[in-house]
Design a protein around this motif. Structure first.
Motif, short mmCIF file in Angstrom:
data_model
loop_
_atom_site.label_atom_id
_atom_site.label_comp_id
_atom_site.label_asym_id
_atom_site.label_seq_id
_atom_site.Cartn_x
_atom_site.Cartn_y
_atom_site.Cartn_z
N MET A 1 -65.95 -71.63 -20.09
CA MET A 1 -64.69 -70.94 -19.91
C MET A 1 -63.80 -71.15 -21.15
SD MET A 1 -63.17 -68.92 -17.79
CE MET A 1 -64.20 -69.06 -16.36
N LYS A 2 -63.85 -72.36 -21.70
CA LYS A 2 -63.07 -72.61 -22.91
C LYS A 2 -63.55 -71.70 -24.05
CE LYS A 2 -63.54 -77.12 -23.11
NZ LYS A 2 -63.36 -78.55 -23.47
N GLY A 3 -64.85 -71.50 -24.12
CA GLY A 3 -65.40 -70.62 -25.14
C GLY A 3 -64.90 -69.19 -24.99
N LEU A 4 -64.78 -68.72 -23.76
CA LEU A 4 -64.27 -67.37 -23.53
C LEU A 4 -62.81 -67.25 -23.95
CD1 LEU A 4 -65.85 -66.53 -20.06
CD2 LEU A 4 -66.47 -65.57 -22.29
N ILE A 5 -62.03 -68.26 -23.63
CA ILE A 5 -60.61 -68.25 -24.03
C ILE A 5 -60.49 -68.25 -25.55
CG2 ILE A 5 -58.43 -69.53 -23.94
CD1 ILE A 5 -59.35 -70.52 -21.11
N LYS A 6 -61.33 -69.06 -26.20
CA LYS A 6 -61.32 -69.09 -27.66
C LYS A 6 -61.78 -67.75 -28.25
CE LYS A 6 -62.14 -74.05 -28.18
NZ LYS A 6 -63.08 -75.07 -28.70
N ALA A 7 -62.75 -67.12 -27.62
CA ALA A 7 -63.25 -65.83 -28.10
C ALA A 7 -62.17 -64.76 -27.99
CB ALA A 7 -64.49 -65.42 -27.32
N GLU A 8 -61.36 -64.82 -26.95
CA GLU A 8 -60.25 -63.88 -26.82
C GLU A 8 -59.30 -64.02 -28.01
OE1 GLU A 8 -58.37 -64.74 -23.05
OE2 GLU A 8 -60.28 -64.53 -22.01
N ARG A 9 -59.10 -65.23 -28.41
CA ARG A 9 -58.22 -65.49 -29.54
C ARG A 9 -58.79 -64.90 -30.82
NH1 ARG A 9 -55.56 -71.27 -30.85
NH2 ARG A 9 -53.92 -70.45 -32.18
N VAL A 10 -60.09 -65.08 -31.03
CA VAL A 10 -60.72 -64.53 -32.23
C VAL A 10 -60.53 -63.02 -32.27
CG1 VAL A 10 -62.93 -64.13 -33.38
CG2 VAL A 10 -62.40 -66.39 -32.45
N ASP A 80 -61.15 -68.53 -6.88
CA ASP A 80 -61.29 -69.91 -7.33
C ASP A 80 -60.75 -69.95 -8.75
OD1 ASP A 80 -61.91 -72.46 -8.10
OD2 ASP A 80 -64.06 -72.28 -7.75
N LEU A 81 -59.53 -70.39 -8.87
CA LEU A 81 -58.86 -70.42 -10.16
C LEU A 81 -59.13 -71.72 -10.91
CD1 LEU A 81 -55.41 -69.02 -8.97
CD2 LEU A 81 -57.41 -67.74 -9.73
N SER A 82 -59.81 -72.64 -10.29
CA SER A 82 -59.93 -74.01 -10.82
C SER A 82 -60.65 -74.07 -12.18
CB SER A 82 -60.63 -74.92 -9.82
OG SER A 82 -61.95 -74.49 -9.57
N MET A 83 -61.70 -73.30 -12.37
CA MET A 83 -62.42 -73.39 -13.65
C MET A 83 -61.55 -72.92 -14.80
SD MET A 83 -66.40 -72.44 -12.81
CE MET A 83 -66.14 -70.73 -13.13
N TYR A 84 -60.83 -71.82 -14.58
CA TYR A 84 -59.96 -71.32 -15.64
C TYR A 84 -58.82 -72.31 -15.90
CZ TYR A 84 -57.49 -67.98 -18.56
OH TYR A 84 -56.88 -67.36 -19.62
N GLU A 85 -58.22 -72.81 -14.82
CA GLU A 85 -57.12 -73.79 -14.95
C GLU A 85 -57.58 -75.01 -15.73
OE1 GLU A 85 -56.12 -74.54 -10.89
OE2 GLU A 85 -54.62 -72.95 -10.83
N GLU A 86 -58.75 -75.52 -15.38
CA GLU A 86 -59.28 -76.72 -16.04
C GLU A 86 -59.55 -76.47 -17.52
OE1 GLU A 86 -63.31 -79.40 -15.82
OE2 GLU A 86 -62.48 -78.70 -13.91
N ALA A 87 -60.16 -75.35 -17.83
CA ALA A 87 -60.46 -75.03 -19.23
C ALA A 87 -59.17 -74.90 -20.04
CB ALA A 87 -61.27 -73.74 -19.30
N LEU A 88 -58.21 -74.19 -19.50
CA LEU A 88 -56.94 -74.00 -20.22
C LEU A 88 -56.21 -75.33 -20.36
CD1 LEU A 88 -55.08 -72.08 -21.61
CD2 LEU A 88 -54.14 -71.42 -19.38
N ASP A 89 -56.23 -76.13 -19.33
CA ASP A 89 -55.59 -77.44 -19.39
C ASP A 89 -56.22 -78.30 -20.49
OD1 ASP A 89 -53.78 -79.50 -18.32
OD2 ASP A 89 -55.61 -80.47 -17.60
N GLU A 90 -57.53 -78.29 -20.58
CA GLU A 90 -58.22 -79.07 -21.61
C GLU A 90 -57.87 -78.56 -23.02
OE1 GLU A 90 -62.42 -79.30 -20.84
OE2 GLU A 90 -62.11 -80.19 -18.86
N LEU A 91 -57.81 -77.23 -23.18
CA LEU A 91 -57.46 -76.68 -24.48
C LEU A 91 -56.04 -77.05 -24.88
CD1 LEU A 91 -59.13 -73.17 -24.14
CD2 LEU A 91 -59.77 -74.97 -25.76
N ILE A 92 -55.13 -77.02 -23.93
CA ILE A 92 -53.74 -77.38 -24.21
C ILE A 92 -53.61 -78.87 -24.52
CG2 ILE A 92 -51.43 -77.58 -23.19
CD1 ILE A 92 -52.04 -74.86 -21.79
#
Length: 116
Positions: A1-10, A80-92
């Motif tokens: 999930m973190k990879g997807l968030i980072k890819a959005e940024r790219v 189930d929002l938990s995976m996205y929440e966790e990934a974003l929390d870790e990135l922050i």
């Protein structure tokens, strides 16, 4: 999930890199066409669950009669929002001063938590 968030940024910050990463997927197409597809400015690629719009679409589908028997379905059981929440929390946590991740968090809150 973190990879997807980072890819959005790219995609947003480096469209050329996004094009280069996408070209192998679209081998049969000319580079210009691939760029039109992957860097289309109105196309929003997001891993954010966007619960607000899922609920809105669900209601619209009910209104037009596309879905029925909704009394037996509790839509809340399908989020189930938990995976996205966790990934974003870790990135922050790993990048506490990063404005992009703060914007993503704000978008997440608006689309998923601040439902009125």
């Amino acid at each position: 999930m973190k990879g997807l968030i980072k890819a959005e940024r790219v995609k947003l910050e480096n469209p050329k890199k996004n094009l280069e990463a996408s070209k192998p997927t679209f081998k049969q197409l000319p580079e210009e066409r691939v760029n039109e597809i992957v860097n289309e400015k109105h196309l929003i690629n997001s891993a954010d669950p966007n619960k607000r719009e899922v609920i809105n679409t669900w209601k619209k589908m009910q209104d037009i009669g596309y879905i029925s028997d909704v009394e037996t379905i509790n839509l809340e059981n399908h989020f189930d929002l938990s995976m996205y929440e966790e990934a974003l929390d870790e990135l922050i946590k790993g990048n506490p001063n990063d404005k992009y991740y703060k914007q993503v968090l704000q978008r997440y809150n608006e689309q998923n938590l601040d439902l009125k």
